[in-house]
Design an enzyme around this catalytic site. Sequence first.
Site, PDB file in Angstrom:
ATOM      1  N   ARG A  34       0.908  -1.114  -0.003  1.00 11.41           N
ATOM      2  CA  ARG A  34      -0.065   0.059  -0.108  1.00 11.41           C
ATOM      3  C   ARG A  34       0.909   1.283  -0.017  1.00 11.41           C
ATOM      4  O   ARG A  34       2.066   1.090   0.190  1.00 11.41           O
ATOM      5  CB  ARG A  34      -0.838  -0.088   1.166  1.00 11.41           C
ATOM      6  N   GLY A  35       0.197   2.562  -0.028  1.00 13.15           N
ATOM      7  CA  GLY A  35       0.893   3.775  -0.145  1.00 13.15           C
ATOM      8  C   GLY A  35       1.006   3.748  -1.834  1.00 13.15           C
ATOM      9  O   GLY A  35       1.164   2.896  -2.562  1.00 13.15           O
ATOM     10  N   ALA A  36       0.589   5.194  -2.218  1.00 13.09           N
ATOM     11  CA  ALA A  36       0.835   5.500  -3.453  1.00 13.09           C
ATOM     12  C   ALA A  36       1.850   5.320  -4.362  1.00 13.09           C
ATOM     13  O   ALA A  36       1.557   4.477  -5.435  1.00 13.09           O
ATOM     14  CB  ALA A  36       0.031   6.831  -3.938  1.00 13.09           C
TER      15      ALA A  36
ATOM     16  N   ARG B 173      -7.201  -0.349  -7.357  1.00 16.52           N
ATOM     17  CA  ARG B 173      -7.747   0.755  -6.528  1.00 16.52           C
ATOM     18  C   ARG B 173      -7.495   2.094  -7.276  1.00 16.52           C
ATOM     19  O   ARG B 173      -6.815   2.189  -7.996  1.00 16.52           O
ATOM     20  CB  ARG B 173      -6.610   0.861  -5.080  1.00 16.52           C
TER      21      ARG B 173
ATOM     22  N   GLN C  16      -2.748   2.737   9.848  1.00 18.84           N
ATOM     23  CA  GLN C  16      -1.469   2.755   9.263  1.00 18.84           C
ATOM     24  C   GLN C  16      -0.500   3.584  10.023  1.00 18.84           C
ATOM     25  O   GLN C  16       0.500   3.427   9.817  1.00 18.84           O
ATOM     26  CB  GLN C  16      -1.565   3.297   7.870  1.00 18.84           C
TER      27      GLN C  16
ATOM     28  N   ASP D 162      -2.222  10.883  -2.317  1.00 17.92           N
ATOM     29  CA  ASP D 162      -2.378   9.707  -3.329  1.00 17.92           C
ATOM     30  C   ASP D 162      -2.680  10.501  -4.802  1.00 17.92           C
ATOM     31  O   ASP D 162      -2.439   9.599  -5.685  1.00 17.92           O
ATOM     32  CB  ASP D 162      -3.359   8.999  -2.776  1.00 17.92           C
TER      33      ASP D 162
ATOM     34  N   ASN E 241      -5.647  12.603   0.143  1.00 21.31           N
ATOM     35  CA  ASN E 241      -4.651  11.626   0.989  1.00 21.31           C
ATOM     36  C   ASN E 241      -5.624  10.727   2.070  1.00 21.31           C
ATOM     37  O   ASN E 241      -6.867  10.913   1.782  1.00 21.31           O
ATOM     38  CB  ASN E 241      -3.582  12.627   1.788  1.00 21.31           C
ATOM     39  N   LYS E 242      -4.925  10.028   2.654  1.00 20.35           N
ATOM     40  CA  LYS E 242      -5.701   9.314   3.699  1.00 20.35           C
ATOM     41  C   LYS E 242      -6.702   9.845   4.282  1.00 20.35           C
ATOM     42  O   LYS E 242      -6.329  11.086   4.844  1.00 20.35           O
ATOM     43  CB  LYS E 242      -4.583   8.530   4.500  1.00 20.35           C
TER      44      LYS E 242
HETATM   45  O1  MRU Z   1      -4.732   3.231   1.792  1.00 21.30           O
HETATM   46  P1  MRU Z   1      -3.141   3.562   1.922  1.00 21.30           P
HETATM   47  O2  MRU Z   1      -2.601   3.107   3.196  1.00 21.30           O
HETATM   48  O3  MRU Z   1      -2.601   2.906   0.649  1.00 21.30           O
HETATM   49  O4  MRU Z   1      -3.134   5.094   1.991  1.00 21.30           O
HETATM   50  C1  MRU Z   1      -1.951   5.743   1.886  1.00 21.30           C
HETATM   51  C2  MRU Z   1      -1.707   6.996   2.192  1.00 21.30           C
HETATM   52  O5  MRU Z   1      -2.854   7.690   2.175  1.00 21.30           O
HETATM   53  C3  MRU Z   1      -0.494   7.698   1.814  1.00 21.30           C
HETATM   54  O6  MRU Z   1      -0.507   9.053   2.650  1.00 21.30           O
HETATM   55  C4  MRU Z   1      -0.294   7.953   0.447  1.00 21.30           C
HETATM   56  O7  MRU Z   1      -0.322   6.972  -0.527  1.00 21.30           O
HETATM   57  C5  MRU Z   1       1.050   8.733   0.329  1.00 21.30           C
HETATM   58  S1  MRU Z   1       2.443   7.343   0.556  1.00 21.30           S
HETATM   59  C6  MRU Z   1       3.978   7.730   0.204  1.00 21.30           C
END
Ligand code: MRU
Length: 369
Positions: free
Chosen positions: A49-51, A92, A199, A240, A250-251
């Site tokens: 996970r993470g963009a 996603r 997270q 994201d 973002n999250k």
């Molecule tokens: O749902 P996730 O855990 O993939 O969400 C991740 C985030 O929102 C991060 O802040 C974002 O992807 C930046 S990661 C460098």
Amino acid sequence: VELVQAVRWSDDGTSVRIIDQRHLPERVVERDLQSVDDVCEAITTLSVRGAPAIGVAGAMGLVASLARHAGEPRDRFASIAAAHAARIRGARPTAVNLPRAIDRMLGVIHAASTGDSVTLLQRLRDEASAILDEDRAMCRRIGENGQALIPDGARVLTHCNAGALATAGIGTALAPVYLAALEGRRIEVFTGETRPLLQGSRLTAWELSRAGIPVTVVSDSAVAGLMHRGVIDLCIVGADRIAASGDVANKVGTYPLAIGARYHDLPFYVAAPMTTFDPVTSSGEYIDIEERSADEVRCGFGRATAPREARILNPAFDVTPAKLVTAFISDRGVHRPPYDFAEGGDWRVEGEAVRRTPTVRPPTSTLGS
Ligand code: MRU
């Protein structure tokens, strides 16, 4: 301390080795992704996970899923590749890094008009490796560009995980923290738990502790109160997708943080590589916000946390308006308003034509019906 490598090739190079993040912080479990089903499942369940990390894992996963088709006639191979790419691309919706990485892979298929499927697979492998290496390099540059914004003694608030676990490198929001710490500055990080999947507490607190950086976990609801008490000096979060307007997806929970920061006069920085900037999405209202399973809220981690009768909304992201962002920290530098993202200047993505006029996509409904 060596930071963890969230995504890499397996030793024999045939599959994608990830740290299965669902098991952290209890256990470090590695997992090899081979089939297109593996790759899609790992992305949708947040194993990876993470963009930036899902962009890298998507591109590498496409290669892994095609390995057993090398040797098929070229046209058949190309059509299997397109089918796998479409599935991975849609795993996603919110982070733009995933479709961008997959489109780059599709570009390789379209550009290679000659050669057999074995040659094409090798070209795809090279491209995926380039995406991996570039992500690593961009993280490092985000760190270099942002570290000066973090003074000695700073108490930094972050959200979710935008560290090494979310990228192929040293992270985005945490990259400046790591490099400032390396310079000898004393830094303390605060992270909200980041409900419902935690997270912040499971991942950010784990990787920072491992790196020897002091970290304090607070419930998401405690954040505004801490700002009021003067416990926080600045905020850095990841992203994201960043629209041409500078609006940031973002999250979920990032937007309240940004509102709190503005009210309390604290800098609010967004750190992201150029692969997260999306010039064709004109503003935040056109960003597709992933709605995840109600069970994440209703019975998170195996306990009933809401009655069955209650309706649940579980948007995984929210959008912070550009005007609440003090500055963006990218691999190109620190960008302060007025931004000229849509005009190409700050915006140019290597190897990609600059699209000067953002096209507007129809908004997708995000609140469950
Ligand atoms: O749902 P996730 O855990 O993939 O969400 C991740 C985030 O929102 C991060 O802040 C974002 O992807 C930046 S990661 C460098």
